[in-house]
Design a protein around this motif. Structure first.
Motif, PDB file in Angstrom:
ATOM      1  N   LEU A  92     -12.740 -89.501  19.930  1.00 26.42           N
ATOM      2  CA  LEU A  92     -14.053 -89.062  19.302  1.00 26.42           C
ATOM      3  C   LEU A  92     -14.224 -88.754  17.946  1.00 26.42           C
ATOM      4  CD1 LEU A  92     -16.224 -89.589  22.860  1.00 26.42           C
ATOM      5  CD2 LEU A  92     -16.085 -91.326  20.461  1.00 26.42           C
ATOM      6  N   GLN A  93     -13.316 -87.493  17.939  1.00 29.60           N
ATOM      7  CA  GLN A  93     -13.343 -86.130  17.250  1.00 29.60           C
ATOM      8  C   GLN A  93     -12.924 -86.493  16.023  1.00 29.60           C
ATOM      9  OE1 GLN A  93     -11.280 -83.079  18.978  1.00 29.60           O
ATOM     10  NE2 GLN A  93     -12.486 -81.790  18.728  1.00 29.60           N
ATOM     11  N   ARG A  98     -13.657 -88.905  10.173  1.00 29.53           N
ATOM     12  CA  ARG A  98     -14.062 -89.708   9.194  1.00 29.53           C
ATOM     13  C   ARG A  98     -15.275 -90.429   9.577  1.00 29.53           C
ATOM     14  NH1 ARG A  98     -14.956 -95.263  10.073  1.00 29.53           N
ATOM     15  NH2 ARG A  98     -15.750 -94.902  12.611  1.00 29.53           N
ATOM     16  N   LEU A  99     -16.579 -90.384  10.051  1.00 28.14           N
ATOM     17  CA  LEU A  99     -17.773 -90.782   9.776  1.00 28.14           C
ATOM     18  C   LEU A  99     -18.218 -89.630   8.340  1.00 28.14           C
ATOM     19  CD1 LEU A  99     -19.300 -92.380  12.671  1.00 28.14           C
ATOM     20  CD2 LEU A  99     -18.195 -93.256  10.550  1.00 28.14           C
ATOM     21  N   GLN A 100     -18.055 -87.934   8.800  1.00 29.87           N
ATOM     22  CA  GLN A 100     -18.517 -87.020   8.377  1.00 29.87           C
ATOM     23  C   GLN A 100     -17.771 -87.166   6.645  1.00 29.87           C
ATOM     24  OE1 GLN A 100     -20.357 -84.613   9.542  1.00 29.87           O
ATOM     25  NE2 GLN A 100     -20.334 -84.657   7.319  1.00 29.87           N
ATOM     26  N   LYS A 101     -16.365 -87.438   6.636  1.00 29.01           N
ATOM     27  CA  LYS A 101     -16.592 -87.725   5.064  1.00 29.01           C
ATOM     28  C   LYS A 101     -16.402 -88.703   4.732  1.00 29.01           C
ATOM     29  CE  LYS A 101     -10.995 -86.294   6.046  1.00 29.01           C
ATOM     30  NZ  LYS A 101     -10.217 -86.365   6.428  1.00 29.01           N
ATOM     31  N   GLU A 102     -17.229 -89.757   4.593  1.00 28.89           N
ATOM     32  CA  GLU A 102     -17.927 -91.324   4.850  1.00 28.89           C
ATOM     33  C   GLU A 102     -19.227 -91.044   4.907  1.00 28.89           C
ATOM     34  OE1 GLU A 102     -18.394 -94.721   6.676  1.00 28.89           O
ATOM     35  OE2 GLU A 102     -16.592 -94.939   6.980  1.00 28.89           O
ATOM     36  N   PRO A 169     -22.896 -77.717   2.903  1.00 31.98           N
ATOM     37  CA  PRO A 169     -22.459 -76.670   3.901  1.00 31.98           C
ATOM     38  C   PRO A 169     -22.080 -77.260   5.277  1.00 31.98           C
ATOM     39  CG  PRO A 169     -25.086 -77.427   3.833  1.00 31.98           C
ATOM     40  CD  PRO A 169     -24.227 -78.011   2.307  1.00 31.98           C
ATOM     41  N   TRP A 170     -22.549 -78.727   6.293  1.00 33.32           N
ATOM     42  CA  TRP A 170     -21.972 -78.782   6.896  1.00 33.32           C
ATOM     43  C   TRP A 170     -19.788 -79.249   6.998  1.00 33.32           C
ATOM     44  CZ3 TRP A 170     -25.316 -81.390   4.067  1.00 33.32           C
ATOM     45  CH2 TRP A 170     -25.194 -82.453   3.318  1.00 33.32           C
ATOM     46  N   ASN A 171     -19.272 -79.140   5.735  1.00 36.37           N
ATOM     47  CA  ASN A 171     -18.289 -79.911   6.034  1.00 36.37           C
ATOM     48  C   ASN A 171     -17.563 -78.493   4.926  1.00 36.37           C
ATOM     49  OD1 ASN A 171     -15.801 -80.574   5.620  1.00 36.37           O
ATOM     50  ND2 ASN A 171     -16.401 -82.201   3.947  1.00 36.37           N
ATOM     51  N   ASP A 172     -17.676 -76.905   6.041  1.00 39.65           N
ATOM     52  CA  ASP A 172     -16.507 -76.318   5.078  1.00 39.65           C
ATOM     53  C   ASP A 172     -15.165 -75.333   5.582  1.00 39.65           C
ATOM     54  OD1 ASP A 172     -16.735 -75.195   7.494  1.00 39.65           O
ATOM     55  OD2 ASP A 172     -17.989 -73.795   7.979  1.00 39.65           O
ATOM     56  N   ASN A 173     -14.781 -77.414   5.947  1.00 40.71           N
ATOM     57  CA  ASN A 173     -13.047 -77.270   6.220  1.00 40.71           C
ATOM     58  C   ASN A 173     -12.394 -77.317   5.364  1.00 40.71           C
ATOM     59  OD1 ASN A 173     -10.796 -77.316   8.238  1.00 40.71           O
ATOM     60  ND2 ASN A 173     -11.138 -78.516   9.184  1.00 40.71           N
ATOM     61  N   SER A 174     -11.674 -76.498   4.468  1.00 37.61           N
ATOM     62  CA  SER A 174     -11.081 -77.433   3.426  1.00 37.61           C
ATOM     63  C   SER A 174     -10.225 -77.905   3.648  1.00 37.61           C
ATOM     64  CB  SER A 174     -10.393 -76.237   2.748  1.00 37.61           C
ATOM     65  OG  SER A 174      -9.778 -75.133   3.281  1.00 37.61           O
TER      66      SER A 174
END
Length: 187
Positions: A92-93, A98-102, A169-174
């Motif tokens: 699920l993670q 993957r959905l966050q990248k989309e 802001p919701w994707n601060d993981n480089s």
């Protein structure tokens, strides 16, 4: 909380263990006779004596949640003996990542489309009228062009695409790796 008696069928636990189901049976409220596989899985993974000890140590209002958790973990362990619930969580993670990248790609496309819709006005050279007629919703000629529309997703990619000067802001993981640093999700 129905307890078993001589004219009721024994709970799933007592039936599985082949013993008489007494009126104060600790398993009876949580392992009804209609769900024999629930106790079979819990017994296979945790053992009946361990479950009895655990239920006796808990307050009565906490027992149902504990049994549900044990049953869920036992079912996951039966399906995936190596990873159990952790395998489902990892799956699920990865799906969320993957959905966050989309979503990030879709938001970037929206920003590009919005930026292409905004007319840019440069100062006019001397002697030239600075007022220029604008047509509403002016779009580049290749706006409706789709790259890879032959079954490869059909996403529009403008020819003059520019990188965004900021990150969402919701994707601060480089690195984009959910298990990278932070100590979350690792074992």
């Amino acid at each position: 909380m129905a307890s078993s008696s001589s004219y009721n069928s024994p709970c799933a636990a007592c039936k599985f263990l082949r013993r008489k189901c007494m009126p104060g049976c600790i398993f009876a409220p949580y392992f009804p006779p209609e769900e024999p596989q629930k106790f079979a899985n819990v017994h296979k993974i945790f053992g009946a004596s361990n479950v009895t000890k655990l239920l006796n140590e808990l307050l009565p209002h906490q027992r149902e949640d504990a049994v549900n958790s044990l049953a869920y973990e036992a079912e996951a362990r039966v399906r995936d003996p190596v990873y159990g619930c952790v395998g489902a969580i990892s799956f699920l993670q990865r799906q969320v990542q993957r959905l966050q990248k989309e979503l990030d790609a879709a938001n970037a496309d929206l920003i590009r489309y919005a930026c292409n819709d905004i007319p840019t006005a440069l100062p006019a050279p001397p002697g030239v009228s600075s007022v220029q007629p604008l047509t509403p919703r002016h779009r580049p000629a290749d706006f409706n062009r789709r790259i890879g529309s032959e079954g490869a997703g059909g996403f529009y990619h403008p020819t003059g695409a520019f990188p965004l000067p900021y990150s969402f802001p919701w994707n601060d993981n480089s690195s984009g790796d959910i298990n990278d640093g932070g100590g979350e999700g690792g074992m």
